[in-house]
Enzyme design. Sequence first.
Site, mmCIF file in Angstrom:
data_model
loop_
_atom_site.group_PDB
_atom_site.id
_atom_site.type_symbol
_atom_site.label_atom_id
_atom_site.label_comp_id
_atom_site.label_asym_id
_atom_site.label_seq_id
_atom_site.Cartn_x
_atom_site.Cartn_y
_atom_site.Cartn_z
ATOM 1 C CB CYS A 1 23.230 -2.625 64.838
ATOM 2 S SG CYS A 1 23.036 -0.837 64.919
ATOM 3 C CG HIS B 1 25.180 8.346 67.997
ATOM 4 N ND1 HIS B 1 25.941 7.194 68.113
ATOM 5 C CD2 HIS B 1 24.144 8.030 67.201
ATOM 6 C CE1 HIS B 1 25.379 6.221 67.423
ATOM 7 N NE2 HIS B 1 24.286 6.703 66.865
#
Length: 389
Positions: free
Chosen positions: A322, A202
Amino acid sequence: MGLLYFDNNATTKLDDRVLDSMLPYLRESYGNASSIQHKLGRQANHAVERARNQVAEVLSCQAKEIFFCSGSTEAINTVIKGVFQAYQKKGKHIITCRTEHKAVLSACSAVEKSGAEIQFLGSDGNGLIDLKELENSIREDTILVCLMAGNNETGVLHPILEIAEICAKKDVLFFCDATQWIGKLPLNLAEVPIDILCLSAHKFHGPKGSGALFVRRKSKPIQILALIVGGNQEHGFRGGTYAVPQIVGLGGALFLAKEAHSLGNLRDYFEEKIVQEIPEVNIHGKEVDRLPNTSNVHFTYVRGSELMTKVPEICISSGSACVSGDRDPSHVLKAMGLSDEEAYCSLRFSFSRYNELEEIDEAILQLKKAVDSIRNSSPIWQMYKEGLL
């Protein structure tokens, strides 16, 4: 103009051609790739192996050195935990750096609780390590050197060829998180002696949930204990039913990424213009080699979180996807010597082949207006302008 998407280091738009290549394996050829006794299973199996060959061709390695997984976080956990378990007779010493991705730092923290000794290399103001320090840090009981190729927050590139050569000379495994490098810059594994490498689809216009791990075949085979056990998929290295559409998408997306795209032109245009249009901004790592699509910008006395709320039509990031929800300042920028305030006032812009110069022009207009608004109402900015700070 609508949303302006400059957060491509977090994830990228799925290429339409990649989606088209995936759809048959969601509809007609939906067989289990391990069920090779019948036609649908064989079709799926052939698709997986075709994708494996595509990845191997792009990376200049052997197809049998490529193992599919769900992405780089899984691959990182597999390698760090699997090498630690397999090489404890040799030692428990692992070398890494504080500017690594949180997945690496978290996996290192996990094995540290089980007895590993983690050594963190220092970095300079650009986030670069000292190669002499690396070489001097490798010991008889060092089992793994874990250093990324391109930093996800700043784009700063480690000298992976030199690192790989040092590790080869010292006979220690080199694991490279190349998640941000692959798909943006070429990498020939026949020439760069990296032992283990991971990537995620991705990040280069492939599907989420699909990644690959490269493990070099050597005369003395590399030992990595499996993180996920189950069937005999991936020669017992990674159990679980093959996600055929995602694997097909990974192979196709990486193959398409070989096409030449002028990401560096977009980044350079953006940086030149933003420095011209907005006073008191600077680019982290500008003087060293970086990913061609990544720019981490410091806006003096403008908090990134406040700036982002004022430009809701611009998709940007205060750091790694993240950890972007954390209240703590970027661990990468802190490791580079920035203060908390400087880190809080920094934002990452990351471009893709779908971005256009006109979008950058529009973004800088919106950013300039927002920065001016924030600074005009800031007593701290006024004190700074008057030389009181």
